[in-house]
Write an enzyme that holds these catalytic residues in place. Structure first.
Site, PDB file in Angstrom:
ATOM      1  N   HIS A   1       0.829  -1.215   0.000  1.00 43.28           N
ATOM      2  CA  HIS A   1       0.000   0.000   0.000  1.00 43.28           C
ATOM      3  C   HIS A   1       0.857   1.257   0.000  1.00 43.28           C
ATOM      4  CE1 HIS A   1      -3.263  -2.693   0.970  1.00 43.28           C
ATOM      5  NE2 HIS A   1      -2.594  -3.107   2.032  1.00 43.28           N
TER       6      HIS A   1
ATOM      7  N   HIS B   1       5.524   6.901   6.460  1.00 35.62           N
ATOM      8  CA  HIS B   1       5.216   6.366   5.138  1.00 35.62           C
ATOM      9  C   HIS B   1       4.757   7.508   4.241  1.00 35.62           C
ATOM     10  CE1 HIS B   1       1.367   6.307   7.331  1.00 35.62           C
ATOM     11  NE2 HIS B   1       0.899   6.747   6.171  1.00 35.62           N
TER      12      HIS B   1
ATOM     13  N   HIS C   1       2.320   8.942   0.714  1.00 37.05           N
ATOM     14  CA  HIS C   1       1.182   8.800  -0.205  1.00 37.05           C
ATOM     15  C   HIS C   1       1.524   9.584  -1.462  1.00 37.05           C
ATOM     16  CE1 HIS C   1      -1.530   7.146   2.920  1.00 37.05           C
ATOM     17  NE2 HIS C   1      -0.808   7.899   3.730  1.00 37.05           N
TER      18      HIS C   1
ATOM     19  N   GLU D   1      -2.956  13.177   0.489  1.00 31.79           N
ATOM     20  CA  GLU D   1      -4.261  12.812   1.049  1.00 31.79           C
ATOM     21  C   GLU D   1      -5.029  14.067   1.454  1.00 31.79           C
ATOM     22  OE1 GLU D   1      -3.646   9.406   3.917  1.00 31.79           O
ATOM     23  OE2 GLU D   1      -4.635   8.515   2.164  1.00 31.79           O
TER      24      GLU D   1
ATOM     25  N   HIS E   1       3.569  10.990   6.192  1.00 30.07           N
ATOM     26  CA  HIS E   1       2.933  10.839   7.500  1.00 30.07           C
ATOM     27  C   HIS E   1       3.928  10.219   8.469  1.00 30.07           C
ATOM     28  CE1 HIS E   1      -1.315  10.699   5.513  1.00 30.07           C
ATOM     29  NE2 HIS E   1      -0.876  11.926   5.700  1.00 30.07           N
TER      30      HIS E   1
ATOM     31  N   THR F   1      -6.043   6.883   7.897  1.00 24.25           N
ATOM     32  CA  THR F   1      -6.669   7.002   6.573  1.00 24.25           C
ATOM     33  C   THR F   1      -6.781   5.658   5.863  1.00 24.25           C
ATOM     34  OG1 THR F   1      -4.603   7.447   5.392  1.00 24.25           O
ATOM     35  CG2 THR F   1      -5.734   9.347   6.370  1.00 24.25           C
ATOM     36  N   THR F   2      -6.407   4.596   6.563  1.00 22.61           N
ATOM     37  CA  THR F   2      -6.584   3.230   6.041  1.00 22.61           C
ATOM     38  C   THR F   2      -7.237   2.396   7.139  1.00 22.61           C
ATOM     39  OG1 THR F   2      -4.336   2.694   6.759  1.00 22.61           O
ATOM     40  CG2 THR F   2      -4.613   3.292   4.442  1.00 22.61           C
TER      41      THR F   2
HETATM   42 ZN   LIG Z   1      -0.775   7.810   5.761  1.00 20.65          ZN
END
Ligand SMILES: [Zn+2]
Ligand SMILES: *[C@@H]1O[C@H](CO)[C@@H](O)[C@H](O)[C@H]1NC(C)=O
Ligand SMILES: *[C@@H]1O[C@H](CO)[C@@H](O)[C@H](O)[C@H]1NC(C)=O
Ligand SMILES: *[C@@H]1O[C@H](CO)[C@@H](O)[C@H](O)[C@H]1NC(C)=O
Length: 367
Positions: free
Chosen positions: A96, A122, A124, A134, A147, A228-229
């Protein structure tokens, strides 16, 4: 030259600057829906993970005309973020995202009411054809978002903390394309080719992790949200920095193109769309409306935020200020000119008068 006239001109010039900056923003707008099947799965998250359908979800769009200026939000302080090269960190492709595990020595020691320990960071991102942050700011999506995930030191582990309302703190920041290679992000990006497939990991030398965040940790937005996941727990106190960072075009391209997801397809557009605020407040540690704020009826008040020329003010603002300054200087020199002119006349008057007195005196002496 009246004060009101000067103000009006400044306002006009500022408005012009804003209008021209607007066209730049539009080029940065990504499509509202990422063209990937992953988005379908996101709609279904709520079925297995009820929190994902909650009313305090992340990410959000930050509307800077609606944020609440909160002077009590102090600069974020980090400790233990500078790691020696002999301390190895695990960098992992989890299908992911790319995730860097962080030692527990890293902590947030200021800016939050409590202390938080780092867990992992991590990223995005989007695709070669569009941005992938995000959070969005005034509807604008940025190329990449980092993040850094922390948990409250009053809990024994991340797992325990993440189910408590004050459990987590995430620091978020945006990346854009710039002219130079970013040496801190290179410490991650140079290893990506070794972890192209889901589940692969590599050990990387420690470096100054703080370099992955903006230099200016004073200007940020703050709100209560979620992971957010899945499981989307609504236990995150979010900090989203106003200053952005830069990656070179090559770095951006490597990040976006190298990794593969669980389907062995390019791992791209791994961002969730903005969630409804449901009445939540978004605080800002600084005055978001810059110097125009004083003239726009807003009902809020406070002192001016110190501008430390971060990259967060746009070209339009800078132009507006320059024009304003130019105007002020012209007006000032005009006033100085008038003043000088007047005082020279006054001096001439004085001279003539003293002559008269002198003449009068001699007349008296001869008398
Ligand atoms: Zn994140
Ligand atoms: C976040 O939640 C806490 C606890 O419920 C509350 O005290 C705080 O005011 C909230 N923060 C914002 C920005 O609304
Ligand atoms: C930073 O704040 C300025 C001023 O409100 C705003 O125009 C800009 O979009 C913000 N940028 C980010 C990345 O937050
Ligand atoms: C700007 O910020 C830097 C570090 O962030 C600081 O050292 C410097 O004193 C600041 N300058 C002003 C004028 O506030």
């Amino acid at each position: 030259m009246s004060r009101a006239a000067l103000r009006l001109s400044l306002l006009l010039l500022a408005a012009l600057g804003h209008a021209s900056a607007g066209t730049e923003h539009d080029q940065e707008h990504g499509g509202e829906d990422p063209p990937h099947s992953q988005e379908k799965d996101r709609d279904q998250w709520g079925v297995d993970y009820p929190d994902c359908a909650g009313t305090a979800q992340s990410p959000i769009n930050i509307d800077t005309t609606k944020t609440i200026f909160s002077p009590q939000l102090r600069p974020i302080q980090l400790s233990g973020y500078s790691l020696p090269a002999n301390e190895k960190l695990k960098l992992r492709n989890n299908g992911h995202t790319v995730l860097l595990e962080l030692p527990e020595s890293l902590a947030i020691t200021g800016g939050y009411a409590q202390q938080y320990r780092a867990m992992q960071l991590h990223l995005h991102w989007g695709s070669p054809s569009g941005p992938g942050s995000e959070h969005t700011v005034n509807g604008r999506r940025f190329a990449v978002e980092i993040h850094v995930v922390h948990y409250n030191t009053k809990y024994d582990s991340f797992k325990e903390a993440m189910v408590h309302s004050d459990g987590l703190a995430v620091l978020g920041a945006f990346l854009e394309v710039g002219p130079r290679e970013n040496p801190y992000y290179q410490e991650i990006i140079q290893h990506l080719y070794k972890i192209q497939r889901e589940g692969e990991a590599v050990l990387v030398p420690g470096f100054n992790i703080a370099g992955l965040l903006p230099a200016n940790l004073k200007f940020y937005f703050h709100y209560n949200g979620s992971l957010t996941t899945p499981p989307c727990y609504q236990t995150v106190k979010w900090t989203v920095f106003n200053q952005t960072m830069l990656l070179s075009r090559d770095q951006m391209s490597t990040l976006v193109k190298t990794l593969k997801n669980d389907d062995n397809k390019p791992l791209q557009n791994n961002y969730r769309l903005a969630q409804d605020l449901h009445g939540r407040r978004v605080l800002a540690s600084f005055q978001t409306t810059f110097f125009l704020a004083k003239h726009v009826p807003s009902g809020r008040d406070g002192s001016d935020a110190e501008d430390n020329s971060s990259s967060s003010f746009h070209a339009g603002d800078v132009l507006a200020v320059l024009f304003g300054l130019l105007f002020a200087i012209t007006a000032l020199s005009f006033l100085v000119y008038i003043y000088k002119h007047r005082s020279r006349n006054a001096r001439l008057d004085l001279l003539t008068k003293s002559k008269v007195i002198y003449t009068a005196a001699t007349a008296e002496n001869t008398a």
